[in-house]
Each structure stands twice: as structure tokens, then as C-alpha cells.
Design a protein around this motif. Structure first.
Motif, PDB file in Angstrom:
ATOM      1  N   LEU A 154      -5.800  -3.580 -41.846  1.00  0.00           N
ATOM      2  CA  LEU A 154      -5.801  -4.865 -41.138  1.00  0.00           C
ATOM      3  C   LEU A 154      -7.158  -5.555 -41.278  1.00  0.00           C
ATOM      4  O   LEU A 154      -7.239  -6.742 -41.607  1.00  0.00           O
ATOM      5  CB  LEU A 154      -5.463  -4.635 -39.658  1.00  0.00           C
ATOM      6  CG  LEU A 154      -5.512  -5.875 -38.758  1.00  0.00           C
ATOM      7  CD1 LEU A 154      -4.428  -6.865 -39.143  1.00  0.00           C
ATOM      8  CD2 LEU A 154      -5.373  -5.483 -37.288  1.00  0.00           C
ATOM      9  N   LEU A 155      -8.233  -4.795 -41.064  1.00  0.00           N
ATOM     10  CA  LEU A 155      -9.575  -5.384 -41.136  1.00  0.00           C
ATOM     11  C   LEU A 155      -9.911  -5.804 -42.563  1.00  0.00           C
ATOM     12  O   LEU A 155     -10.738  -6.664 -42.801  1.00  0.00           O
ATOM     13  CB  LEU A 155     -10.624  -4.395 -40.611  1.00  0.00           C
ATOM     14  CG  LEU A 155     -10.485  -3.968 -39.142  1.00  0.00           C
ATOM     15  CD1 LEU A 155     -11.674  -3.149 -38.699  1.00  0.00           C
ATOM     16  CD2 LEU A 155     -10.320  -5.178 -38.231  1.00  0.00           C
ATOM     17  N   ASP A 156      -9.238  -5.168 -43.511  1.00  0.00           N
ATOM     18  CA  ASP A 156      -9.455  -5.457 -44.919  1.00  0.00           C
ATOM     19  C   ASP A 156      -8.636  -6.665 -45.388  1.00  0.00           C
ATOM     20  O   ASP A 156      -8.736  -7.075 -46.540  1.00  0.00           O
ATOM     21  CB  ASP A 156      -9.010  -4.212 -45.710  1.00  0.00           C
ATOM     22  CG  ASP A 156      -9.889  -3.995 -46.913  1.00  0.00           C
ATOM     23  OD1 ASP A 156     -11.092  -4.279 -46.818  1.00  0.00           O
ATOM     24  OD2 ASP A 156      -9.363  -3.548 -47.950  1.00  0.00           O
ATOM     25  N   SER A 157      -7.804  -7.198 -44.506  1.00  0.00           N
ATOM     26  CA  SER A 157      -6.933  -8.321 -44.875  1.00  0.00           C
ATOM     27  C   SER A 157      -7.510  -9.625 -44.334  1.00  0.00           C
ATOM     28  O   SER A 157      -8.559  -9.621 -43.673  1.00  0.00           O
ATOM     29  CB  SER A 157      -5.531  -8.114 -44.305  1.00  0.00           C
ATOM     30  OG  SER A 157      -5.522  -8.407 -42.912  1.00  0.00           O
ATOM     31  N   GLU A 158      -6.821 -10.729 -44.575  1.00  0.00           N
ATOM     32  CA  GLU A 158      -7.302 -12.017 -44.072  1.00  0.00           C
ATOM     33  C   GLU A 158      -6.723 -12.346 -42.704  1.00  0.00           C
ATOM     34  O   GLU A 158      -6.941 -13.434 -42.172  1.00  0.00           O
ATOM     35  CB  GLU A 158      -6.959 -13.116 -45.084  1.00  0.00           C
ATOM     36  CG  GLU A 158      -7.729 -12.928 -46.372  1.00  0.00           C
ATOM     37  CD  GLU A 158      -7.430 -14.000 -47.408  1.00  0.00           C
ATOM     38  OE1 GLU A 158      -6.732 -14.969 -47.078  1.00  0.00           O
ATOM     39  OE2 GLU A 158      -7.903 -13.843 -48.540  1.00  0.00           O
ATOM     40  N   LEU A 159      -5.972 -11.424 -42.128  1.00  0.00           N
ATOM     41  CA  LEU A 159      -5.350 -11.682 -40.833  1.00  0.00           C
ATOM     42  C   LEU A 159      -6.400 -11.704 -39.718  1.00  0.00           C
ATOM     43  O   LEU A 159      -7.418 -11.022 -39.796  1.00  0.00           O
ATOM     44  CB  LEU A 159      -4.274 -10.633 -40.531  1.00  0.00           C
ATOM     45  CG  LEU A 159      -2.864 -11.002 -41.009  1.00  0.00           C
ATOM     46  CD1 LEU A 159      -2.833 -11.304 -42.487  1.00  0.00           C
ATOM     47  CD2 LEU A 159      -1.880  -9.870 -40.694  1.00  0.00           C
ATOM     48  N   GLN A 160      -6.063 -12.475 -38.695  1.00  0.00           N
ATOM     49  CA  GLN A 160      -6.988 -12.642 -37.578  1.00  0.00           C
ATOM     50  C   GLN A 160      -6.721 -11.576 -36.511  1.00  0.00           C
ATOM     51  O   GLN A 160      -5.597 -11.434 -36.041  1.00  0.00           O
ATOM     52  CB  GLN A 160      -6.774 -14.046 -37.010  1.00  0.00           C
ATOM     53  CG  GLN A 160      -7.824 -14.498 -36.018  1.00  0.00           C
ATOM     54  CD  GLN A 160      -7.400 -15.787 -35.338  1.00  0.00           C
ATOM     55  OE1 GLN A 160      -6.728 -16.639 -35.942  1.00  0.00           O
ATOM     56  NE2 GLN A 160      -7.742 -15.927 -34.073  1.00  0.00           N
ATOM     57  N   VAL A 161      -7.768 -10.830 -36.125  1.00  0.00           N
ATOM     58  CA  VAL A 161      -7.622  -9.796 -35.101  1.00  0.00           C
ATOM     59  C   VAL A 161      -8.042 -10.374 -33.760  1.00  0.00           C
ATOM     60  O   VAL A 161      -9.124 -10.944 -33.635  1.00  0.00           O
ATOM     61  CB  VAL A 161      -8.500  -8.569 -35.441  1.00  0.00           C
ATOM     62  CG1 VAL A 161      -8.290  -7.468 -34.410  1.00  0.00           C
ATOM     63  CG2 VAL A 161      -8.163  -8.055 -36.835  1.00  0.00           C
ATOM     64  N   GLU A 162      -7.157 -10.244 -32.761  1.00  0.00           N
ATOM     65  CA  GLU A 162      -7.465 -10.821 -31.452  1.00  0.00           C
ATOM     66  C   GLU A 162      -8.156  -9.830 -30.535  1.00  0.00           C
ATOM     67  O   GLU A 162      -8.948 -10.214 -29.689  1.00  0.00           O
ATOM     68  CB  GLU A 162      -6.180 -11.316 -30.795  1.00  0.00           C
ATOM     69  CG  GLU A 162      -5.506 -12.406 -31.593  1.00  0.00           C
ATOM     70  CD  GLU A 162      -4.825 -13.418 -30.706  1.00  0.00           C
ATOM     71  OE1 GLU A 162      -4.486 -13.077 -29.555  1.00  0.00           O
ATOM     72  OE2 GLU A 162      -4.623 -14.555 -31.178  1.00  0.00           O
ATOM     73  N   LEU A 163      -7.788  -8.546 -30.674  1.00  0.00           N
ATOM     74  CA  LEU A 163      -8.367  -7.541 -29.783  1.00  0.00           C
ATOM     75  C   LEU A 163      -8.264  -6.162 -30.437  1.00  0.00           C
ATOM     76  O   LEU A 163      -7.232  -5.815 -30.996  1.00  0.00           O
ATOM     77  CB  LEU A 163      -7.585  -7.518 -28.449  1.00  0.00           C
ATOM     78  CG  LEU A 163      -7.940  -6.416 -27.455  1.00  0.00           C
ATOM     79  CD1 LEU A 163      -9.325  -6.649 -26.853  1.00  0.00           C
ATOM     80  CD2 LEU A 163      -6.901  -6.335 -26.331  1.00  0.00           C
ATOM     81  N   ALA A 164      -9.354  -5.400 -30.370  1.00  0.00           N
ATOM     82  CA  ALA A 164      -9.309  -3.996 -30.791  1.00  0.00           C
ATOM     83  C   ALA A 164      -9.459  -3.133 -29.547  1.00  0.00           C
ATOM     84  O   ALA A 164     -10.226  -3.467 -28.648  1.00  0.00           O
ATOM     85  CB  ALA A 164     -10.429  -3.704 -31.780  1.00  0.00           C
ATOM     86  N   VAL A 165      -8.663  -2.045 -29.479  1.00  0.00           N
ATOM     87  CA  VAL A 165      -8.767  -1.125 -28.355  1.00  0.00           C
ATOM     88  C   VAL A 165      -9.151   0.249 -28.915  1.00  0.00           C
ATOM     89  O   VAL A 165      -8.483   0.760 -29.822  1.00  0.00           O
ATOM     90  CB  VAL A 165      -7.437  -1.022 -27.573  1.00  0.00           C
ATOM     91  CG1 VAL A 165      -7.583  -0.104 -26.366  1.00  0.00           C
ATOM     92  CG2 VAL A 165      -6.955  -2.398 -27.146  1.00  0.00           C
TER      93      VAL A 165
END
Lengths: 260, 260
Positions: free
Chosen positions: B35-46
Motif C-alpha cells: 500500500l505504501l509503495d502505491s499511489e493510493l492515499q493512506v488516511e490512518l495507520a494503526v
């Protein structure tokens, strides 16, 4: 009517204990049809009223009755309690696990074998059995550490192919000796392996070994390989699901008359 | 610390309700890395303490901290409660669903597209996304009636490929018009279809449509096909798992330089 002992027995089959008994559970119309169409021995069929509500189920109920096999009739709610799946479609059966041994296989020209090296996902193993069946693989071997081919999930994913394609559970040294004595080529699936070219398998038979996801092949298997083969990946993903990789490699190794 | 609202939000994501919010849940080290390697936007990491107990997890924790994304730290038991899987490996994330639309695709030579026509099994759809990614498919479309590509099971089966290969959700008439206007060949997978010969796809792009198991293609899709293609089955099984059939057909349609 179903006896208390039959209920106990079915409940045991949903756990790993059933290995002691050499029998396994089959649920649903399509799978029970496939079972009756195979050479496997059925010990008990359990039928509920909902089975006959569709034409195909009514036909299956008739086949079961005509066969003279042991039959227990239960209510729909009793069947739901017995079943491993949520929708058993009014029918389940206990079948005897076949005792396949590689020693009984008489290899011919281009005999194709699939070997599972510590494959732990029942869905993947079942899907591979279905592919093996469709592509004409002659024999499968589940090496120690692989999931039980007769577990409910593997049986379902195989769509009944585990009733038809022999799958034996034997240790690698025996399997390797069998292959070596008959001049079989041993191919191992490896993400970094050489791409397969059609025609690589000529007269003799071959075995394709698939390893664990993600840890790969065990050392003893890897050392015995004649060739490590893989799929050239043009995209950015570095690996395929093992059931997909196995299907693509088998398709290329076996080839078929329709390919240019 | 995690807020009450964040907990509520994550719990909603495990149900179908999350569709309203345009976000989805990602669990485990490998998937969050992808996920972090993609262009997607991360809203929250737990993140929970167990994450840093292995080297790879510690590296991921550092990447998350360095990124400056919103972060909630919880205990391991809190994380287990939040997670959809049994072993979340100390990490999960909420990501924003990308808004891919076919209108944004600029087709080049030999553009490859995969279309899901009422594919209902998330494991099969996810496995196909992984195969599409590995074989270099440019675009996927999930027609109405297909399972949500961002459901937890589909995301897991894709091994993170849904973060990378565009998958849009559009109705067939729009998709068909797009394909027709660009002279794409529309292949439909059909058990009774013509076997695929390598080289059948020349200059132009193509779309491969896969139908529902077991009911097949919808009428409107079937009517728009340029060719129905299948795998010649040498064995006795009359069908393949849809993710397997899709992989074999794609492999033959796309071809690769390593094949003879």
C-alpha cells in the motif's frame, strides 16, 4: 432417521480426527453427484427434504435410493447442523478415502505428475487438483507438510476432482526414487526459474513440483531438480498465486494440439 | 492512542457499509508495505507493539513514522479486536479507494484489459488481479454484480495488486462503447469456445471478459463478443476455476518473448 453414532461420526469428520478413520465428508448436490460418478466407496448418504425441491436434487435422491447404499433421512435443520457448509443443499455423504500409492502407477509416454511440497492452503491445493484433472495430469503427490487433500475446503475447491485424479501422500525420497528409476524429468516451479518453452517435454514423463507460498521449495526437493522453471512476468508483480503459477506451467509443459 | 471515532470507523469498514465512505481496510505487513509503495492515499495507520518484533516489521514502523501520515498506536489485543484477520501482524491501515475511470486510460499498442462479468467470489477476483498485475494487464473492469474489489478478502487474495492495477466499476454499455471506438477485440471466456492460438492478438488492444461461475456470461456481454475462446481440456473435468481459466487465456493471448 439417523443414529446417534452416525451423528457423532459426521461431527468427528469436520475436525482433523477423521484421519484416523480413513473417511471424509462430501456436501452439496454437485459434489455428491461427482462422488457417485467416481470409483470411491460411499459409506453413508444423508438426505433432507430440501434436496428434492429442485429437479437435479430429486434426480440425485433417486440415484442414491436406487444404489442401495446406506441412507439416513433427516430434517433440513438436522442436516444444517451436521454440515460444514452453510448451504448443504439437502445432501451430504461419508466416503472412504482411496488408498492410492505411486507404486501402482504404470507410467506411459508423457505421463504428467504434479507434486505438492508443503502446500498449506486447502483452497490452492483443491484448485490445483481441478486444474490437474482438466489438463489431463495422471497423478498427484502431496508430500509431508502439505494440507490434507480430503479436507472439506480442498474437496470443495477441487469441484470433485479429488474423487477422480489419484493423489497419494508419500515422502520425497520414495517419490524421487520412483521418478529417477523411470527417467522422469523433475521440474521445480521457482519464481526465478527459466521460462518454459513448448516442447521441452519430449518422450518421457515429467513431474512438476510446486513449493510452499511464500517459503518456496524444501532443500531436498530443490537439490533433486533437473530444471527450475518459472513464468516470465512482464508486469510489476513479482509472484503469482501458487495455483495460478502451477496452471500456467502445466499448460506450457503439457502443451496441446491447438497451440501454434 | 486511538480515538473512539477511529475504532468505530474501522469496525464499519469490516461490513459493507464502508462503500459509503470510499475507504477500505488493509491488514498485515506485506499488504501495508504494498500500500505504501502505491499511489493510493493512506488516511490512518494503526500500529501495535508486536509489529516491531521482527526486522521487516520494524522497518515498516519506521517508514510509517517517517511518512508523517496519521498514526494510532494501540495494544496488541486492541489491534486483534480491530482486525478482520486472525493475525494482523501488528499493523493495519485505512486507505482511500482510488477513483479509476476507463475514460482516463490512454490505450497504446496491445493494451490488455480484463473484464469481470458478475464475478462473485472475492478470492477469485483478488487472484485474478494478482495475475493481471504479474502478466502486465493494463486495466480491469468489474461490471455491476461483481464483488467489491476492495473487500478485505479480495485485497488479501490480490496480494496488494489492487493497489497498483487500475480496476474501475462501470456498466457494460459504456465499456463496450469504449472498446468499440478504439477497435479493441472483445474475447469472451467460454468453456465451449475456440482454443486460443498464439498470435491471435496483433497490433490492436483486446479485452478478455470472464463470466460468473457457474452461470457464465450475461446475455448483453455474450452478444457483443468478437470471439468466444476456451482452453482445450485434455482431461475429464469439464471446467476450470474462473481464476485459473482467466490466467491460462491471458497467458496465451498476451504471449511472451520466451515462448517458442
Amino acid at each position: 432417521m439417523i443414529t446417534r453414532n452416525q451423528v457423532k461420526r459426521i461431527n468427528r469428520l469436520k475436525t482433523r480426527k477423521r484421519r484416523d478413520e480413513g473417511v471424509f465428508l462430501v456436501e452439496g448436490v454437485r459434489l455428491v453427484e461427482e462422488l457417485l460418478d467416481s470409483e470411491l466407496q460411499v459409506e453413508l448418504a444423508v438426505v433432507a427434504p430440501s434436496l428434492v425441491r429442485v429437479e437435479r436434487g430429486a434426480q440425485l435422491a433417486k440415484t442414491i435410493r436406487d444404489s442401495g447404499m446406506q441412507l439416513a433421512e433427516v430434517t433440513d435443520s438436522e442436516l444444517s447442523e451436521l454440515a460444514d457448509t452453510e448451504t448443504p443443499q439437502g445432501v451430504l455423504a461419508i466416503a472412504r478415502e482411496p488408498s492410492w500409492e505411486l507404486a501402482n502407477l504404470q507410467p506411459g509416454d508423457r505421463t504428467a505428475m504434479l507434486v505438492y511440497d508443503r502446500l498449506t492452503d486447502p483452497g490452492n491445493l483443491g484448485t490445483l487438483m481441478r486444474t490437474a484433472h482438466a489438463l489431463g495430469v495422471d497423478w498427484c503427490v502431496a508430500l509431508p507438510g502439505s494440507v490434507d487433500p480430503w479436507s472439506p475446503k480442498a474437496v470443495r475447491a477441487s469441484a470433485g476432482s479429488v474423487f477422480h485424479v489419484p493423489v497419494s501422500r508419500e515422502p520425497w525420497p520414495e517419490v524421487m526414487n520412483w521418478l529417477r528409476e523411470r527417467d522422469f524429468t523433475i521440474f521445480c516451479a521457482d519464481p526465478g526459474g527459466e521460462p518454459v518453452t513448448r516442447g521441452v517435454v519430449r518422450g518421457e514423463g515429467f513431474a512438476l513440483v510446486l513449493g510452499n507460498e511464500p517459503s518456496g521449495l524444501s532443500e531436498e526437493v530443490r537439490n533433486a531438480c533437473d530444471a527450475r522453471i518459472g513464468i516470465h512476468l512482464s508486469g510489476k508483480m513479482d509472484s503469482l498465486n501458487v495455483a495460478t503459477a502451477g496452471a500456467l506451467l502445466l499448460d506450457r509443459l503439457i502443451g496441446d494440439p491447438d497451440r501454434s
